[in-house]
Write a protein that holds these residues in place. Structure first.
Motif, PDB file in Angstrom:
ATOM      1  N   GLU A 197     -90.124 107.955  57.626  1.00  0.00           N
ATOM      2  CA  GLU A 197     -89.933 106.222  58.168  1.00  0.00           C
ATOM      3  C   GLU A 197     -88.206 106.410  58.661  1.00  0.00           C
ATOM      4  O   GLU A 197     -87.534 107.070  57.875  1.00  0.00           O
ATOM      5  CB  GLU A 197     -90.187 105.218  57.196  1.00  0.00           C
ATOM      6  CG  GLU A 197     -91.546 105.107  57.186  1.00  0.00           C
ATOM      7  CD  GLU A 197     -91.872 103.917  56.199  1.00  0.00           C
ATOM      8  OE1 GLU A 197     -91.087 103.010  56.391  1.00  0.00           O
ATOM      9  OE2 GLU A 197     -92.759 103.824  55.453  1.00  0.00           O
ATOM     10  N   HIS A 198     -87.940 105.588  59.583  1.00  0.00           N
ATOM     11  CA  HIS A 198     -86.548 105.438  59.789  1.00  0.00           C
ATOM     12  C   HIS A 198     -86.101 104.178  59.075  1.00  0.00           C
ATOM     13  O   HIS A 198     -86.459 103.065  59.334  1.00  0.00           O
ATOM     14  CB  HIS A 198     -86.230 105.149  61.285  1.00  0.00           C
ATOM     15  CG  HIS A 198     -85.045 104.786  61.740  1.00  0.00           C
ATOM     16  ND1 HIS A 198     -83.920 105.626  61.582  1.00  0.00           N
ATOM     17  CD2 HIS A 198     -84.492 103.509  62.118  1.00  0.00           C
ATOM     18  CE1 HIS A 198     -82.673 105.216  61.985  1.00  0.00           C
ATOM     19  NE2 HIS A 198     -83.065 103.960  62.215  1.00  0.00           N
ATOM     20  N   ARG A 199     -85.259 104.598  58.156  1.00  0.00           N
ATOM     21  CA  ARG A 199     -84.411 103.433  57.417  1.00  0.00           C
ATOM     22  C   ARG A 199     -82.818 103.787  57.138  1.00  0.00           C
ATOM     23  O   ARG A 199     -82.407 104.769  56.778  1.00  0.00           O
ATOM     24  CB  ARG A 199     -84.929 103.687  55.851  1.00  0.00           C
ATOM     25  CG  ARG A 199     -86.477 103.464  55.753  1.00  0.00           C
ATOM     26  CD  ARG A 199     -87.255 102.457  55.907  1.00  0.00           C
ATOM     27  NE  ARG A 199     -86.616 101.212  55.148  1.00  0.00           N
ATOM     28  CZ  ARG A 199     -87.369 100.150  55.264  1.00  0.00           C
ATOM     29  NH1 ARG A 199     -88.431  99.866  56.354  1.00  0.00           N
ATOM     30  NH2 ARG A 199     -86.970  99.023  54.589  1.00  0.00           N
ATOM     31  N   ASP A 239     -86.032 103.021  50.099  1.00  0.00           N
ATOM     32  CA  ASP A 239     -85.550 103.446  51.216  1.00  0.00           C
ATOM     33  C   ASP A 239     -85.544 104.817  51.197  1.00  0.00           C
ATOM     34  O   ASP A 239     -86.080 105.559  52.262  1.00  0.00           O
ATOM     35  CB  ASP A 239     -84.139 102.947  51.755  1.00  0.00           C
ATOM     36  CG  ASP A 239     -84.512 101.477  52.104  1.00  0.00           C
ATOM     37  OD1 ASP A 239     -85.579 101.059  52.477  1.00  0.00           O
ATOM     38  OD2 ASP A 239     -83.330 100.986  52.774  1.00  0.00           O
ATOM     39  N   ARG A 266     -89.302 106.258  51.534  1.00  0.00           N
ATOM     40  CA  ARG A 266     -89.716 106.059  52.884  1.00  0.00           C
ATOM     41  C   ARG A 266     -89.064 107.091  53.688  1.00  0.00           C
ATOM     42  O   ARG A 266     -89.932 107.442  54.850  1.00  0.00           O
ATOM     43  CB  ARG A 266     -89.449 104.756  53.221  1.00  0.00           C
ATOM     44  CG  ARG A 266     -90.274 103.627  52.520  1.00  0.00           C
ATOM     45  CD  ARG A 266     -89.993 102.244  52.923  1.00  0.00           C
ATOM     46  NE  ARG A 266     -90.654 101.181  52.235  1.00  0.00           N
ATOM     47  CZ  ARG A 266     -90.357 100.133  51.390  1.00  0.00           C
ATOM     48  NH1 ARG A 266     -88.884  99.942  51.346  1.00  0.00           N
ATOM     49  NH2 ARG A 266     -90.937  99.256  50.732  1.00  0.00           N
ATOM     50  N   ARG A 267     -87.949 107.541  53.818  1.00  0.00           N
ATOM     51  CA  ARG A 267     -87.243 108.366  54.434  1.00  0.00           C
ATOM     52  C   ARG A 267     -88.155 109.832  54.214  1.00  0.00           C
ATOM     53  O   ARG A 267     -88.308 110.682  55.057  1.00  0.00           O
ATOM     54  CB  ARG A 267     -85.741 108.477  54.105  1.00  0.00           C
ATOM     55  CG  ARG A 267     -84.818 107.416  54.751  1.00  0.00           C
ATOM     56  CD  ARG A 267     -83.459 107.693  54.475  1.00  0.00           C
ATOM     57  NE  ARG A 267     -82.873 106.185  54.426  1.00  0.00           N
ATOM     58  CZ  ARG A 267     -82.166 105.676  53.559  1.00  0.00           C
ATOM     59  NH1 ARG A 267     -82.255 106.179  52.477  1.00  0.00           N
ATOM     60  NH2 ARG A 267     -81.692 104.500  53.781  1.00  0.00           N
TER      61      ARG A 267
END
Length: 246
Positions: free
Chosen positions: A239-241, A231, A234-235
């Motif tokens: 990305e919104h995690r 996560d 991905r941030r």
């Protein structure tokens, strides 16, 4: 031009190397061309965690000294993903006279990779400064204990003096200790360090056995820590995690 991310900590033993390797592995699995640099000198253990002990023959200081070409020092460590490895120094007897040229070579590497992830040594020494000088972002890793948090705050102060953008990753969280008042809570850590939170990673009993076996933690779907590190990566990609307390 690619992106350089320095993973730093004031105190050793906070899991900085696990975070750096996990982020690099995740970004490579997403299709990005990634170089993972072990910035420790003679004491680096990324190769153990990645299962490639002894495979690196040359290091970055040899490149700086003109003893080998850059392409000979780069080691591809995954057949499935575009992930490479490069140690700063394989021996503590390495020649450090060219260390001031390190930011220049890192800038060259950014032209060859989408991401250059640097696992910096713990502390605030000259090597850390050279490795973070040109970084687009520094990730400050700490654990929820007072000594690590204090050293993370000092690291953040150094980064602020260097005008480096930084984010905070809190590793090895044990909610029971926080709830009992035996460890500082997340809000107190954020306030003390003075950096925006990017990730919360739980204490995970799977991590040590996997690392001892040379199995990258990041690709283990059963590992809660690996899920949170993915996560974080991905941030970094926008990305919104949601940030989840372990």
């Amino acid at each position: 031009m690619g992106r350089q991310i320095a993973v730093v900590s004031g105190k050793g033993g906070v899991g900085k190397t696990t975070v750096a390797g996990g982020i690099a592995g995740t970004l490579a699995a997403m299709g990005r061309c990634v170089l993972l640099i072990d910035g420790d000198v003679g004491l680096g253990n990324l190769d153990l965690m990645l299962g490639i002990e002894g495979e690196a023959v040359h290091d970055l200081l040899e490149v700086l000294g003109g003893h080998c070409p850059l392409r000979s020092a780069l080691l591809r460590i995954s057949k499935e993903h575009p992930l490479w490895y490069l140690p700063l120094a394989l021996s503590m007897r390495a020649d450090f006279s060219n260390l001031p040229r390190l930011p220049e070579v890192l800038a060259t590497l950014r032209d060859k990779f989408d991401d250059v992830i640097v696992d910096c040594p713990a502390g605030l020494g000259e090597t850390v400064r050279c490795l973070t000088q040109g970084a687009d972002l520094a990730l400050v890793v700490t654990t929820p204990d007072l000594a690590a948090v204090r050293d993370a705050r000092r690291t953040m102060q150094m980064l602020a003096q260097m005008n480096r953008e930084a984010r905070l990753v809190i590793n090895r969280i044990r909610p029971s200790l926080i709830q009992q008042g035996d460890a500082p809570d997340v809000d107190d850590i954020i306030d003390s360090v003075g950096a925006q939170l990017l990730g919360l990673i739980p204490e995970d009993a799977l991590v040590t056995p996997l690392q001892n076996a040379g199995v990258p933690v990041i690709f283990q779907t059963a590992s809660p820590a690996a899920a949170q590190i993915r996560d974080v990566a991905r941030r970094l990609q926008g990305e919104h995690r949601p940030l989840r307390f372990p």
